[in-house]
Write a protein that holds these residues in place. Structure first.
Motif, PDB file in Angstrom:
ATOM      1  N   SER A  96     -11.250   8.660 -52.114  1.00 35.96           N
ATOM      2  CA  SER A  96      -9.860   9.089 -52.037  1.00 35.96           C
ATOM      3  C   SER A  96      -9.820  10.598 -52.267  1.00 35.96           C
ATOM      4  O   SER A  96     -10.837  11.227 -52.522  1.00 35.96           O
ATOM      5  CB  SER A  96      -9.027   8.354 -53.084  1.00 35.96           C
ATOM      6  OG  SER A  96      -9.464   8.741 -54.368  1.00 35.96           O
ATOM      7  N   SER A  97      -8.626  11.176 -52.188  1.00 36.20           N
ATOM      8  CA  SER A  97      -8.546  12.636 -52.270  1.00 36.20           C
ATOM      9  C   SER A  97      -8.667  13.150 -53.703  1.00 36.20           C
ATOM     10  O   SER A  97      -8.825  14.338 -53.909  1.00 36.20           O
ATOM     11  CB  SER A  97      -7.246  13.112 -51.647  1.00 36.20           C
ATOM     12  OG  SER A  97      -6.157  12.528 -52.320  1.00 36.20           O
TER      13      SER A  97
ATOM     14  N   LYS B  94      -7.122  12.722 -43.941  1.00 31.17           N
ATOM     15  CA  LYS B  94      -6.794  13.804 -43.019  1.00 31.17           C
ATOM     16  C   LYS B  94      -7.189  13.447 -41.589  1.00 31.17           C
ATOM     17  O   LYS B  94      -6.552  13.903 -40.639  1.00 31.17           O
ATOM     18  CB  LYS B  94      -7.455  15.120 -43.461  1.00 31.17           C
ATOM     19  CG  LYS B  94      -8.953  15.078 -43.491  1.00 31.17           C
ATOM     20  CD  LYS B  94      -9.534  16.430 -43.895  1.00 31.17           C
ATOM     21  CE  LYS B  94     -11.036  16.306 -43.988  1.00 31.17           C
ATOM     22  NZ  LYS B  94     -11.759  17.506 -43.686  1.00 31.17           N
TER      23      LYS B  94
ATOM     24  N   GLU C  71     -10.963   8.782 -43.705  1.00 27.95           N
ATOM     25  CA  GLU C  71     -10.350   9.598 -44.755  1.00 27.95           C
ATOM     26  C   GLU C  71      -8.989  10.092 -44.260  1.00 27.95           C
ATOM     27  O   GLU C  71      -8.764  10.246 -43.060  1.00 27.95           O
ATOM     28  CB  GLU C  71     -11.252  10.759 -45.170  1.00 27.95           C
ATOM     29  CG  GLU C  71     -11.611  11.715 -44.082  1.00 27.95           C
ATOM     30  CD  GLU C  71     -12.559  12.795 -44.564  1.00 27.95           C
ATOM     31  OE1 GLU C  71     -13.764  12.659 -44.317  1.00 27.95           O
ATOM     32  OE2 GLU C  71     -12.060  13.754 -45.167  1.00 27.95           O
TER      33      GLU C  71
ATOM     34  N   ARG D 293      -0.410  10.651 -53.159  1.00 23.21           N
ATOM     35  CA  ARG D 293      -1.064  10.692 -54.454  1.00 23.21           C
ATOM     36  C   ARG D 293      -0.281   9.914 -55.482  1.00 23.21           C
ATOM     37  O   ARG D 293       0.130  10.442 -56.490  1.00 23.21           O
ATOM     38  CB  ARG D 293      -1.224  12.125 -54.917  1.00 23.21           C
ATOM     39  CG  ARG D 293      -2.274  12.872 -54.139  1.00 23.21           C
ATOM     40  CD  ARG D 293      -2.536  14.201 -54.744  1.00 23.21           C
ATOM     41  NE  ARG D 293      -3.185  14.016 -56.024  1.00 23.21           N
ATOM     42  CZ  ARG D 293      -3.136  14.879 -56.999  1.00 23.21           C
ATOM     43  NH1 ARG D 293      -2.438  15.976 -56.883  1.00 23.21           N
ATOM     44  NH2 ARG D 293      -3.739  14.672 -58.133  1.00 23.21           N
TER      45      ARG D 293
ATOM     46  N   PRO E  84     -14.020  15.010 -50.109  1.00 24.66           N
ATOM     47  CA  PRO E  84     -13.890  13.584 -49.837  1.00 24.66           C
ATOM     48  C   PRO E  84     -14.591  13.113 -48.569  1.00 24.66           C
ATOM     49  O   PRO E  84     -14.622  11.909 -48.287  1.00 24.66           O
ATOM     50  CB  PRO E  84     -12.369  13.416 -49.678  1.00 24.66           C
ATOM     51  CG  PRO E  84     -11.931  14.719 -49.096  1.00 24.66           C
ATOM     52  CD  PRO E  84     -12.829  15.771 -49.689  1.00 24.66           C
TER      53      PRO E  84
ATOM     54  N   THR F 139     -10.453  18.541 -51.906  1.00 24.31           N
ATOM     55  CA  THR F 139      -9.121  18.023 -52.175  1.00 24.31           C
ATOM     56  C   THR F 139      -8.792  18.043 -53.657  1.00 24.31           C
ATOM     57  O   THR F 139      -7.667  17.742 -54.041  1.00 24.31           O
ATOM     58  CB  THR F 139      -8.987  16.576 -51.662  1.00 24.31           C
ATOM     59  OG1 THR F 139     -10.100  15.814 -52.141  1.00 24.31           O
ATOM     60  CG2 THR F 139      -8.936  16.530 -50.155  1.00 24.31           C
TER      61      THR F 139
END
Lengths: 362, 156
Positions: free
Chosen positions: A71-72, B109, B107, B72, A340, A326
Protein backbone atom coordinates in the motif's frame (compact mmCIF):
# COMPACT_ATOMS: atom_id res chain seq x y z
CA UNK A 1 -0.82 -11.67 -25.41
CA UNK A 2 -0.49 -8.63 -27.62
CA UNK A 3 -1.24 -5.08 -26.56
CA UNK A 4 -4.25 -5.07 -28.87
CA UNK A 5 -5.69 -8.20 -27.25
CA UNK A 6 -5.16 -6.79 -23.78
CA UNK A 7 -6.71 -3.50 -24.84
CA UNK A 8 -9.79 -5.28 -26.11
CA UNK A 9 -10.20 -7.20 -22.85
CA UNK A 10 -9.71 -4.11 -20.71
CA UNK A 11 -12.23 -2.12 -22.74
CA UNK A 12 -14.74 -4.91 -22.28
CA UNK A 13 -14.01 -5.05 -18.56
CA UNK A 14 -13.94 -1.34 -17.84
CA UNK A 15 -16.31 0.09 -20.40
CA UNK A 16 -19.41 1.76 -19.00
CA UNK A 17 -21.84 -0.66 -17.45
CA UNK A 18 -24.23 0.94 -14.97
CA UNK A 19 -27.71 1.43 -16.41
CA UNK A 20 -28.91 4.07 -14.00
CA UNK A 21 -27.21 6.94 -12.22
CA UNK A 22 -27.15 7.15 -8.44
CA UNK A 23 -29.78 9.48 -7.04
CA UNK A 24 -28.36 12.78 -5.88
CA UNK A 25 -29.53 13.84 -2.45
CA UNK A 26 -32.04 16.71 -2.60
CA UNK A 27 -30.15 18.62 0.10
CA UNK A 28 -27.11 18.87 -2.12
CA UNK A 29 -29.04 20.32 -5.02
CA UNK A 30 -30.99 22.79 -2.95
CA UNK A 31 -28.30 24.06 -0.62
CA UNK A 32 -24.93 24.77 -2.20
CA UNK A 33 -23.43 25.98 1.07
CA UNK A 34 -24.10 22.72 2.87
CA UNK A 35 -20.87 21.58 4.45
CA UNK A 36 -21.90 18.65 6.53
CA UNK A 37 -22.08 15.35 4.76
CA UNK A 38 -25.76 14.61 4.14
CA UNK A 39 -27.17 11.21 4.96
CA UNK A 40 -28.62 9.30 2.08
CA UNK A 41 -30.32 6.05 1.81
CA UNK A 42 -28.70 3.16 0.06
CA UNK A 43 -30.95 1.91 -2.63
CA UNK A 44 -30.95 -1.59 -3.89
CA UNK A 45 -30.49 -1.29 -7.58
CA UNK A 46 -30.93 -4.01 -10.06
CA UNK A 47 -27.45 -4.82 -11.40
CA UNK A 48 -26.64 -6.31 -14.70
CA UNK A 49 -24.19 -9.24 -14.58
CA UNK A 50 -21.66 -6.93 -16.29
CA UNK A 51 -22.03 -4.41 -13.45
CA UNK A 52 -21.30 -7.10 -10.87
CA UNK A 53 -18.35 -8.21 -12.93
CA UNK A 54 -16.97 -4.67 -12.98
CA UNK A 55 -17.74 -4.13 -9.30
CA UNK A 56 -15.68 -7.21 -8.51
CA UNK A 57 -12.60 -5.23 -9.54
CA UNK A 58 -12.96 -3.18 -6.41
CA UNK A 59 -12.94 -6.16 -4.06
CA UNK A 60 -9.87 -6.55 -1.91
CA UNK A 61 -7.10 -8.57 -3.54
CA UNK A 62 -7.35 -11.22 -0.81
CA UNK A 63 -10.93 -11.90 -1.89
CA UNK A 64 -9.56 -13.50 -5.02
CA UNK A 65 -6.54 -14.92 -3.25
CA UNK A 66 -4.23 -12.36 -4.81
CA UNK A 67 -0.64 -11.79 -3.66
CA UNK A 68 0.72 -8.97 -1.42
CA UNK A 69 0.44 -5.52 -2.88
CA UNK A 70 2.32 -2.80 -1.05
CA UNK A 71 0.00 0.00 0.00
CA UNK A 72 1.09 3.62 -0.18
CA UNK A 73 1.99 3.80 3.53
CA UNK A 74 3.08 1.53 6.32
CA UNK A 75 2.62 2.02 10.05
CA UNK A 76 5.95 3.48 11.14
CA UNK A 77 7.78 5.87 13.44
CA UNK A 78 11.42 6.64 14.21
CA UNK A 79 12.99 7.16 17.62
CA UNK A 80 16.65 7.53 18.58
CA UNK A 81 18.03 6.12 15.39
CA UNK A 82 15.65 3.15 15.32
CA UNK A 83 12.76 2.73 12.93
CA UNK A 84 9.72 0.93 14.37
CA UNK A 85 7.25 -0.41 11.83
CA UNK A 86 4.56 -2.99 11.19
CA UNK A 87 6.16 -5.15 8.53
CA UNK A 88 3.77 -6.02 5.70
CA UNK A 89 6.44 -8.06 3.90
CA UNK A 90 6.62 -10.53 6.76
CA UNK A 91 2.88 -11.00 7.32
CA UNK A 92 2.97 -8.07 9.73
CA UNK A 93 4.21 -7.95 13.32
CA UNK A 94 6.23 -5.11 14.83
CA UNK A 95 9.83 -4.78 13.68
CA UNK A 96 12.66 -2.45 14.62
CA UNK A 97 15.50 -1.37 12.34
CA UNK A 98 18.71 -0.08 13.85
CA UNK A 99 19.96 2.45 11.33
CA UNK A 100 23.57 2.41 12.56
CA UNK A 101 24.06 -1.35 12.33
CA UNK A 102 21.44 -2.16 9.72
CA UNK A 103 20.04 -4.91 11.94
CA UNK A 104 16.34 -5.64 11.55
CA UNK A 105 14.54 -7.65 14.20
CA UNK A 106 11.00 -8.50 15.17
CA UNK A 107 9.85 -7.40 18.62
CA UNK A 108 6.25 -8.54 18.44
CA UNK A 109 4.18 -10.94 16.35
CA UNK A 110 1.15 -8.73 16.90
CA UNK A 111 -0.02 -6.21 14.31
CA UNK A 112 -1.38 -2.89 15.41
CA UNK A 113 -0.64 0.79 15.22
CA UNK A 114 1.96 2.99 16.80
CA UNK A 115 1.36 6.10 18.92
CA UNK A 116 3.77 8.63 20.27
CA UNK A 117 3.65 10.75 23.42
CA UNK A 118 6.87 12.73 23.62
CA UNK A 119 9.61 10.17 24.12
CA UNK A 120 7.18 7.36 24.86
CA UNK A 121 6.07 4.93 22.19
CA UNK A 122 2.89 2.93 22.44
CA UNK A 123 1.48 0.11 20.36
CA UNK A 124 -2.26 -0.52 20.15
CA UNK A 125 -3.48 -3.97 19.21
CA UNK A 126 -7.02 -5.19 18.66
CA UNK A 127 -8.06 -8.28 20.54
CA UNK A 128 -11.50 -9.83 20.27
CA UNK A 129 -13.28 -7.72 22.88
CA UNK A 130 -10.82 -4.95 23.60
CA UNK A 131 -8.00 -2.81 22.34
CA UNK A 132 -4.80 -3.33 24.29
CA UNK A 133 -2.17 -0.60 24.44
CA UNK A 134 1.43 -1.67 25.03
CA UNK A 135 4.36 0.53 25.87
CA UNK A 136 7.40 -0.09 23.69
CA UNK A 137 10.74 -0.01 25.50
CA UNK A 138 14.16 -1.65 25.37
CA UNK A 139 12.76 -4.84 26.85
CA UNK A 140 10.04 -5.08 24.27
CA UNK A 141 6.32 -4.59 24.88
CA UNK A 142 4.61 -4.25 28.26
CA UNK A 143 0.87 -3.92 28.67
CA UNK A 144 -0.05 -0.34 29.47
CA UNK A 145 -3.82 -0.03 29.21
CA UNK A 146 -6.88 -1.81 27.96
CA UNK A 147 -10.07 -0.32 26.49
CA UNK A 148 -13.18 -2.36 25.79
CA UNK A 149 -14.33 -2.47 22.21
CA UNK A 150 -12.40 -1.25 19.20
CA UNK A 151 -12.11 2.49 19.50
CA UNK A 152 -10.07 4.81 17.35
CA UNK A 153 -7.21 6.01 19.57
CA UNK A 154 -6.38 9.68 19.13
CA UNK A 155 -3.46 9.82 21.53
CA UNK A 156 -1.98 8.97 24.89
CA UNK A 157 -0.96 11.57 27.43
CA UNK A 158 -0.01 11.27 31.08
CA UNK A 159 -1.68 7.94 31.72
CA UNK A 160 -4.82 9.00 29.88
CA UNK A 161 -5.99 7.57 26.57
CA UNK A 162 -7.97 9.81 24.23
CA UNK A 163 -10.24 7.99 21.79
CA UNK A 164 -13.50 8.00 19.84
CA UNK A 165 -15.86 5.36 18.46
CA UNK A 166 -15.55 4.12 14.90
CA UNK A 167 -17.46 6.23 12.41
CA UNK A 168 -20.97 5.48 11.27
CA UNK A 169 -22.40 6.64 8.00
CA UNK A 170 -24.15 9.98 8.23
CA UNK A 171 -22.29 10.90 11.43
CA UNK A 172 -22.05 14.69 11.83
CA UNK A 173 -20.04 15.07 15.03
CA UNK A 174 -17.47 13.15 17.03
CA UNK A 175 -17.27 12.68 20.78
CA UNK A 176 -13.77 12.24 22.18
CA UNK A 177 -13.57 10.16 25.35
CA UNK A 178 -10.81 9.75 27.88
CA UNK A 179 -9.99 6.63 29.82
CA UNK A 180 -7.52 6.58 32.66
CA UNK A 181 -5.22 3.66 32.27
CA UNK A 182 -5.30 2.52 35.86
CA UNK A 183 -8.90 3.10 36.89
CA UNK A 184 -10.30 2.27 33.44
CA UNK A 185 -12.83 5.01 34.06
CA UNK A 186 -14.30 6.37 30.84
CA UNK A 187 -15.40 9.99 30.61
CA UNK A 188 -16.69 12.16 27.84
CA UNK A 189 -14.05 14.74 27.06
CA UNK A 190 -15.24 16.90 24.19
CA UNK A 191 -17.61 16.77 21.22
CA UNK A 192 -16.51 18.39 17.99
CA UNK A 193 -18.93 19.22 15.15
CA UNK A 194 -16.99 17.18 12.62
CA UNK A 195 -16.73 13.57 11.60
CA UNK A 196 -14.44 11.64 9.28
CA UNK A 197 -11.08 13.00 10.40
CA UNK A 198 -8.27 12.45 7.97
CA UNK A 199 -5.85 12.61 10.88
CA UNK A 200 -5.91 13.76 14.52
CA UNK A 201 -3.29 14.23 17.20
CA UNK A 202 -2.82 15.66 20.65
CA UNK A 203 -0.49 18.64 20.79
CA UNK A 204 0.53 20.57 23.82
CA UNK A 205 -2.67 22.47 24.49
CA UNK A 206 -4.78 21.39 21.60
CA UNK A 207 -6.36 18.53 19.78
CA UNK A 208 -5.58 19.11 16.12
CA UNK A 209 -7.73 17.57 13.40
CA UNK A 210 -7.27 17.55 9.65
CA UNK A 211 -10.05 16.80 7.23
CA UNK A 212 -11.49 17.83 3.89
CA UNK A 213 -13.44 20.87 5.05
CA UNK A 214 -12.56 22.85 7.03
CA UNK A 215 -9.06 21.58 6.52
CA UNK A 216 -7.22 22.07 9.80
CA UNK A 217 -8.78 22.85 13.16
CA UNK A 218 -7.45 23.11 16.70
CA UNK A 219 -9.63 22.35 19.71
CA UNK A 220 -8.40 23.91 22.94
CA UNK A 221 -8.09 21.14 25.51
CA UNK A 222 -9.03 23.46 28.34
CA UNK A 223 -12.01 25.43 27.10
CA UNK A 224 -12.98 23.44 23.98
CA UNK A 225 -12.84 26.52 21.78
CA UNK A 226 -12.44 25.52 18.15
CA UNK A 227 -10.13 27.53 15.91
CA UNK A 228 -9.99 26.98 12.19
CA UNK A 229 -6.31 27.09 11.27
CA UNK A 230 -6.73 26.50 7.56
CA UNK A 231 -9.91 26.63 5.50
CA UNK A 232 -8.98 24.43 2.55
CA UNK A 233 -8.18 20.72 2.43
CA UNK A 234 -5.54 19.41 4.85
CA UNK A 235 -3.82 16.08 5.18
CA UNK A 236 -0.85 14.98 7.26
CA UNK A 237 0.49 17.46 9.80
CA UNK A 238 3.24 17.72 12.42
CA UNK A 239 3.89 19.94 15.37
CA UNK A 240 6.81 22.34 15.21
CA UNK A 241 7.16 24.36 18.38
CA UNK A 242 4.03 26.49 18.61
CA UNK A 243 3.29 25.96 14.94
CA UNK A 244 1.95 23.20 12.76
CA UNK A 245 3.46 22.15 9.46
CA UNK A 246 0.88 20.52 7.22
CA UNK A 247 0.01 19.43 3.70
CA UNK A 248 -2.77 21.55 2.33
CA UNK A 249 -4.48 22.89 -0.73
CA UNK A 250 -7.08 25.65 -1.12
CA UNK A 251 -9.60 23.17 -2.47
CA UNK A 252 -10.10 19.66 -3.82
CA UNK A 253 -9.12 20.74 -7.27
CA UNK A 254 -5.52 21.62 -6.61
CA UNK A 255 -2.47 19.65 -5.54
CA UNK A 256 -1.08 19.93 -2.02
CA UNK A 257 1.82 22.00 -0.80
CA UNK A 258 3.48 22.41 2.57
CA UNK A 259 2.24 25.20 4.82
CA UNK A 260 3.00 26.35 8.32
CA UNK A 261 0.63 28.09 10.71
CA UNK A 262 0.73 29.04 14.37
CA UNK A 263 -1.51 26.94 16.55
CA UNK A 264 -3.76 29.96 17.08
CA UNK A 265 -4.36 30.28 13.34
CA UNK A 266 -2.02 33.21 12.74
CA UNK A 267 0.93 33.58 10.40
CA UNK A 268 -0.16 31.10 7.76
CA UNK A 269 2.48 30.82 5.09
CA UNK A 270 3.45 28.58 2.21
CA UNK A 271 6.67 26.59 2.67
CA UNK A 272 7.18 24.44 -0.40
CA UNK A 273 7.72 25.64 -3.95
CA UNK A 274 6.53 22.36 -5.38
CA UNK A 275 3.39 20.35 -4.98
CA UNK A 276 4.06 17.34 -2.85
CA UNK A 277 2.63 13.86 -3.01
CA UNK A 278 0.11 13.48 -0.24
CA UNK A 279 1.50 11.57 2.71
CA UNK A 280 5.09 11.79 1.56
CA UNK A 281 6.39 14.37 4.01
CA UNK A 282 8.01 14.24 7.43
CA UNK A 283 9.60 16.57 9.97
CA UNK A 284 12.65 16.05 12.11
CA UNK A 285 14.22 18.78 14.17
CA UNK A 286 13.96 21.93 12.10
CA UNK A 287 13.89 20.14 8.76
CA UNK A 288 10.91 19.07 6.69
CA UNK A 289 11.35 16.37 4.08
CA UNK A 290 8.94 15.93 1.21
CA UNK A 291 8.57 14.15 -2.11
CA UNK A 292 7.28 15.65 -5.32
CA UNK A 293 6.72 14.08 -8.70
CA UNK A 294 6.10 17.48 -10.28
CA UNK A 295 9.57 19.00 -10.22
CA UNK A 296 9.99 20.86 -13.52
CA UNK A 297 13.46 21.47 -14.88
CA UNK A 298 14.53 24.34 -17.12
CA UNK A 299 13.62 22.32 -20.21
CA UNK A 300 10.14 21.76 -18.75
CA UNK A 301 10.64 18.06 -18.14
CA UNK A 302 9.10 16.53 -15.04
CA UNK A 303 11.16 14.65 -12.46
CA UNK A 304 10.81 12.86 -9.14
CA UNK A 305 12.60 14.68 -6.31
CA UNK A 306 12.89 14.27 -2.56
CA UNK A 307 13.63 17.56 -0.81
CA UNK A 308 14.74 18.76 2.59
CA UNK A 309 13.64 22.20 3.71
CA UNK A 310 15.21 23.89 6.70
CA UNK A 311 12.51 25.80 8.55
CA UNK A 312 15.04 28.02 10.29
CA UNK A 313 17.06 29.10 7.28
CA UNK A 314 14.62 28.46 4.44
CA UNK A 315 17.28 26.47 2.62
CA UNK A 316 15.94 23.75 0.34
CA UNK A 317 18.04 20.86 -0.93
CA UNK A 318 17.45 17.96 -3.28
CA UNK A 319 18.34 14.73 -1.51
CA UNK A 320 17.20 11.96 -3.82
CA UNK A 321 16.47 12.03 -7.53
CA UNK A 322 14.27 9.93 -9.76
CA UNK A 323 12.97 7.60 -7.07
CA UNK A 324 9.22 7.48 -6.42
CA UNK A 325 8.10 7.46 -2.79
CA UNK A 326 4.71 7.54 -1.15
CA UNK A 327 5.90 7.86 2.45
CA UNK A 328 8.83 9.49 4.22
CA UNK A 329 9.66 9.13 7.93
CA UNK A 330 12.52 11.27 9.19
CA UNK A 331 14.78 10.48 12.11
CA UNK A 332 18.01 11.67 13.64
CA UNK A 333 20.52 10.18 11.22
CA UNK A 334 18.43 9.49 8.18
CA UNK A 335 15.16 9.25 6.35
CA UNK A 336 13.08 6.14 5.73
CA UNK A 337 11.48 6.14 2.27
CA UNK A 338 8.77 3.82 1.00
CA UNK A 339 8.69 2.94 -2.70
CA UNK A 340 5.45 0.99 -3.26
CA UNK A 341 6.36 -0.26 -6.73
CA UNK A 342 6.65 -3.97 -7.59
CA UNK A 343 5.65 -5.24 -4.16
CA UNK A 344 7.23 -2.34 -2.32
CA UNK A 345 10.60 -1.56 -0.77
CA UNK A 346 11.53 0.39 2.36
CA UNK A 347 14.78 2.33 1.99
CA UNK A 348 16.97 4.25 4.40
CA UNK A 349 18.66 7.47 3.29
CA UNK A 350 21.66 8.40 5.42
CA UNK A 351 21.99 12.20 5.74
CA UNK A 352 25.72 12.12 6.42
CA UNK A 353 26.77 9.93 3.50
CA UNK A 354 23.93 10.64 1.09
CA UNK A 355 23.51 6.92 0.45
CA UNK A 356 20.27 5.05 -0.01
CA UNK A 357 20.13 1.45 1.23
CA UNK A 358 17.39 -1.14 1.20
CA UNK A 359 15.90 -2.04 4.59
CA UNK A 360 13.24 -4.59 3.69
CA UNK A 361 10.86 -5.48 0.89
CA UNK A 362 10.97 -6.73 -2.69
CA UNK B 1 -28.13 27.30 -8.76
CA UNK B 2 -30.17 24.16 -8.31
CA UNK B 3 -31.69 24.40 -11.78
CA UNK B 4 -28.36 25.08 -13.45
CA UNK B 5 -26.76 22.07 -11.80
CA UNK B 6 -29.71 19.79 -12.45
CA UNK B 7 -29.11 19.76 -16.18
CA UNK B 8 -25.50 18.66 -15.57
CA UNK B 9 -26.66 16.00 -13.16
CA UNK B 10 -29.17 14.74 -15.73
CA UNK B 11 -26.61 14.67 -18.50
CA UNK B 12 -23.49 13.48 -16.68
CA UNK B 13 -24.83 11.64 -13.66
CA UNK B 14 -24.63 8.19 -15.23
CA UNK B 15 -21.03 8.67 -16.35
CA UNK B 16 -19.98 9.84 -12.91
CA UNK B 17 -21.84 6.93 -11.37
CA UNK B 18 -19.82 4.55 -13.55
CA UNK B 19 -16.56 6.17 -12.55
CA UNK B 20 -17.43 6.04 -8.85
CA UNK B 21 -18.32 2.35 -9.09
CA UNK B 22 -15.00 1.59 -10.78
CA UNK B 23 -12.94 3.53 -8.28
CA UNK B 24 -14.47 2.39 -5.02
CA UNK B 25 -14.34 -0.71 -2.89
CA UNK B 26 -18.04 -1.00 -2.29
CA UNK B 27 -21.39 0.19 -3.46
CA UNK B 28 -21.72 2.29 -0.29
CA UNK B 29 -18.41 3.99 -0.93
CA UNK B 30 -19.31 4.60 -4.57
CA UNK B 31 -22.57 6.32 -3.60
CA UNK B 32 -20.74 8.31 -0.95
CA UNK B 33 -18.13 9.41 -3.45
CA UNK B 34 -20.86 10.35 -5.92
CA UNK B 35 -22.57 12.63 -3.38
CA UNK B 36 -19.29 14.24 -2.26
CA UNK B 37 -18.22 14.82 -5.85
CA UNK B 38 -21.39 16.69 -6.74
CA UNK B 39 -21.15 18.67 -3.53
CA UNK B 40 -17.65 19.79 -4.50
CA UNK B 41 -18.78 20.56 -8.04
CA UNK B 42 -21.60 22.76 -6.75
CA UNK B 43 -19.34 24.57 -4.28
CA UNK B 44 -16.81 25.30 -7.01
CA UNK B 45 -19.17 25.74 -9.93
CA UNK B 46 -18.36 29.42 -10.28
CA UNK B 47 -14.77 28.39 -10.97
CA UNK B 48 -15.68 25.97 -13.74
CA UNK B 49 -14.34 27.17 -17.07
CA UNK B 50 -17.24 26.63 -19.45
CA UNK B 51 -14.92 26.34 -22.41
CA UNK B 52 -13.69 23.03 -20.93
CA UNK B 53 -15.76 19.89 -21.34
CA UNK B 54 -17.78 19.38 -18.18
CA UNK B 55 -17.31 15.60 -18.14
CA UNK B 56 -13.50 15.83 -17.92
CA UNK B 57 -13.67 18.48 -15.22
CA UNK B 58 -16.14 16.40 -13.21
CA UNK B 59 -13.90 13.31 -13.53
CA UNK B 60 -11.03 15.38 -12.16
CA UNK B 61 -13.13 16.47 -9.19
CA UNK B 62 -14.23 12.87 -8.66
CA UNK B 63 -10.69 11.46 -8.68
CA UNK B 64 -9.44 14.15 -6.29
CA UNK B 65 -12.37 13.54 -3.97
CA UNK B 66 -11.71 9.80 -4.14
CA UNK B 67 -8.07 10.34 -3.21
CA UNK B 68 -9.02 12.58 -0.30
CA UNK B 69 -11.72 10.34 1.05
CA UNK B 70 -10.50 6.85 0.45
CA UNK B 71 -6.90 6.72 -0.51
CA UNK B 72 -5.58 6.75 3.03
CA UNK B 73 -8.25 5.58 5.41
CA UNK B 74 -6.26 5.14 8.55
CA UNK B 75 -7.45 3.80 11.80
CA UNK B 76 -11.13 4.54 11.42
CA UNK B 77 -12.77 1.96 9.20
CA UNK B 78 -16.32 2.92 8.38
CA UNK B 79 -19.00 0.81 9.92
CA UNK B 80 -21.29 0.11 6.99
CA UNK B 81 -24.13 -2.12 6.03
CA UNK B 82 -22.30 -3.68 3.12
CA UNK B 83 -24.35 -6.01 1.03
CA UNK B 84 -23.40 -9.57 1.87
CA UNK B 85 -21.34 -11.19 -0.82
CA UNK B 86 -20.86 -7.94 -2.66
CA UNK B 87 -18.44 -8.45 -5.49
CA UNK B 88 -19.48 -12.03 -6.26
CA UNK B 89 -20.22 -12.10 -9.94
CA UNK B 90 -23.25 -14.22 -10.70
CA UNK B 91 -21.95 -15.05 -14.17
CA UNK B 92 -18.31 -14.66 -15.07
CA UNK B 93 -15.78 -15.45 -17.71
CA UNK B 94 -12.61 -17.08 -16.30
CA UNK B 95 -10.40 -14.86 -18.49
CA UNK B 96 -12.16 -11.76 -17.25
CA UNK B 97 -11.85 -13.00 -13.68
CA UNK B 98 -8.07 -13.25 -14.00
CA UNK B 99 -7.95 -9.78 -15.51
CA UNK B 100 -10.17 -8.38 -12.75
CA UNK B 101 -7.85 -9.76 -10.10
CA UNK B 102 -4.82 -8.41 -11.90
CA UNK B 103 -6.28 -4.91 -12.20
CA UNK B 104 -7.36 -4.98 -8.54
CA UNK B 105 -3.80 -5.80 -7.49
CA UNK B 106 -2.13 -3.00 -9.44
CA UNK B 107 -0.57 -0.33 -7.29
CA UNK B 108 -2.89 2.63 -6.91
CA UNK B 109 -1.20 5.05 -9.27
CA UNK B 110 -1.23 2.49 -12.10
CA UNK B 111 -4.77 1.38 -11.37
CA UNK B 112 -6.08 4.95 -11.65
CA UNK B 113 -4.51 5.37 -15.07
CA UNK B 114 -5.93 2.05 -16.30
CA UNK B 115 -9.43 2.74 -15.03
CA UNK B 116 -9.54 6.25 -16.49
CA UNK B 117 -7.99 5.29 -19.82
CA UNK B 118 -10.35 2.41 -20.56
CA UNK B 119 -13.39 4.05 -19.07
CA UNK B 120 -15.15 5.91 -21.90
CA UNK B 121 -12.00 5.77 -24.04
CA UNK B 122 -10.39 8.85 -22.51
CA UNK B 123 -7.21 10.00 -24.23
CA UNK B 124 -3.87 9.96 -22.42
CA UNK B 125 -3.94 13.73 -22.48
CA UNK B 126 -7.31 13.67 -20.69
CA UNK B 127 -6.05 11.11 -18.18
CA UNK B 128 -2.96 13.21 -17.48
CA UNK B 129 -5.08 16.30 -17.04
CA UNK B 130 -7.49 14.60 -14.66
CA UNK B 131 -4.70 13.12 -12.54
CA UNK B 132 -2.62 16.31 -12.73
CA UNK B 133 0.43 14.48 -13.99
CA UNK B 134 2.52 15.04 -17.10
CA UNK B 135 1.39 13.23 -20.21
CA UNK B 136 4.70 11.38 -20.28
CA UNK B 137 4.06 10.09 -16.78
CA UNK B 138 0.55 8.93 -17.74
CA UNK B 139 1.99 7.17 -20.75
CA UNK B 140 4.72 5.45 -18.78
CA UNK B 141 2.28 4.37 -16.08
CA UNK B 142 -0.09 2.92 -18.68
CA UNK B 143 2.79 1.12 -20.32
CA UNK B 144 3.97 -0.27 -17.01
CA UNK B 145 0.42 -1.30 -16.05
CA UNK B 146 -0.01 -3.19 -19.32
CA UNK B 147 3.30 -5.00 -18.81
CA UNK B 148 2.32 -6.00 -15.28
CA UNK B 149 -1.13 -7.14 -16.41
CA UNK B 150 0.22 -9.18 -19.34
CA UNK B 151 2.80 -10.89 -17.11
CA UNK B 152 0.23 -11.61 -14.48
CA UNK B 153 -2.34 -13.06 -16.89
CA UNK B 154 0.18 -15.12 -18.77
CA UNK B 155 1.65 -16.43 -15.53
CA UNK B 156 -1.86 -17.46 -14.41
Amino acid sequence: MTDAELDKKLRKLLGTSETKAFTLDEKILSSPTVRAKPAFSIKKLAMAAACLAVAAIIALPSFFGGGYQCSSTIEMTVREGRGYFVNPWAKHGLYVHDAASGILERISKLSGWIMVDGDNLYYAVKEKQATVIYQINQQGLTEYARIQGHPVIVGVREDTIYWHEQYSQGQQSTTIYITHRQSGEKKEFITVPFAMFYSSALMEDHLVISRVSPGLVAVDLEDAVITVLFEGVAGDFIEYGNSIVFEGSPDDLQGRKLYIVDNNGENLRLLSQHELNSGASSLFGSKVFYFSEGYLDKDRNYHFRTFSLDLETGEQQILIEEMFFTQLIAGEGGLYCLDPGSGGTLYYYDYATGTLSRVVGK
Amino acid sequence: MAEGIQKYVDEYGLRLTNLCVKLCRSRNDAEDLYQETWLTIIKNFNRYDQSRPFDKWSYSVCVNTYRNLYNRQKRAPLVTDEIEGFGQPSVFDPDQLALREAVAELEEKLKLVVILYYFEDLSLDDVAHILKIPQGTAKSRLFKAREVLKRRIQHD
